[in-house]
Design an enzyme around this catalytic site. Structure first.
Site: not given
Length: 274
Positions: A52-54
């Site tokens: 998962g990123t931001t």
């Protein structure tokens, strides 16, 4: 299969032994293999997993906004376009994560149960600082996995019933906790999101303005970071946005975020430089 209640139909002794009001402590005694950080001893670093990123969080007078993009990546590939990385923690707090998706989701579930378990046992809720400290302990428990490539860091935010303010807490993989007074971002696109928030944040933001700059920060992050997903108008996939105020936690519906995204795209179409 063995009967978990035993021959006499009674619960095992561990369920009847007095202990703390922490579900994580109970789990460490009764079934430690179920804890997120218990699966160490892997043969080497793990790389082929979804990440998962931001995530961003913005405080405003009266509460706090948290927003997250929807993309999960696996190496150079898009692993999932509609992942949810911002979650309800309890009635007055929310939590998001960046890093290994499976470990992050497991950590969030354990944290949710931890807060609910405490409330049921003690008949009261933890203070916001105590919730943040409980989460730090869980992050620390995942350190062996993080050192083998399965790192995850959370972003925690909530409404402090004692001070009447929204507060934001960030962590590193070693569980160092920091309180951010204005805004924060974690994940691969965080440097771009923070740059966006730095230009747009004001101490007198309205709730609607805080939502707008949060979504705009994710838009800016997606513009420069390939692992961050921007709004997908064709698939109608928009950032997950949640607010926590004196009225409690609320997640915005997609049809509430759609006009925010539409307005941002319209503004950017007349200013292609950002």
């Amino acid at each position: 299969m063995a009967d978990p209640l035993g021959a006499a139909g009674r619960l095992p002794a561990v369920f009847m032994t007095p202990g703390t009001s922490s579900f994580a402590d109970f789990l460490s005694r009764s079934a430690p293999h179920l804890l997120p950080g218990a699966r160490s001893g892997l043969p080497g670093p793990v790389t082929e997993v979804a990440h998962g990123t931001t995530i961003v969080a913005v405080a405003f007078p009266g509460g706090v906004i948290m927003a997250g993009d929807r993309r999960a990546t696996q190496g150079h590939m898009i692993a999932q376009r509609d992942v949810e990385k911002v979650h309800h923690a309890d009635d007055y707090s929310c939590v998001g994560y960046a890093g290994t998706a499976g470990v992050g989701a497991e950590l969030i579930r354990l944290f949710q149960v931890e807060l609910e378990h405490y409330e049921k046992i003690e008949g009261s809720t933890l203070s916001l600082d105590a919730k943040a400290n409980r989460l730090a302990a869980m992050v620390k428990g995942n350190l062996p996995m993080a050192l083998q490539g399965l790192a995850v860091v959370p972003l925690f935010a909530g409404y402090d019933l004692d001070t009447g303010k929204g507060r934001i807490f960030s962590y590193d993989i070693a569980a160092a906790k920091s309180e951010e007074r204005t805004y924060e971002s974690i994940g691969s696109g965080s440097v771009f999101a923070k740059g966006s928030l730095k230009k747009r944040f004001r101490s007198d933001l309205s709730q609607d303005d805080a939502v707008r700059i949060s979504v705009e920060a994710l838009y800016d992050a997606a513009d420069d970071d390939s692992a961050t997903g921007g709004p997908d108008v064709i698939r109608k996939l928009y950032p997950i946005v949640a607010v926590v105020t004196a009225d409690g936690y609320r997640r915005y519906a997609d049809d509430e975020i759609e006009p925010v995204v539409t307005a941002i795209i319209a503004d950017r179409s007349t200013n292609s430089g950002g």
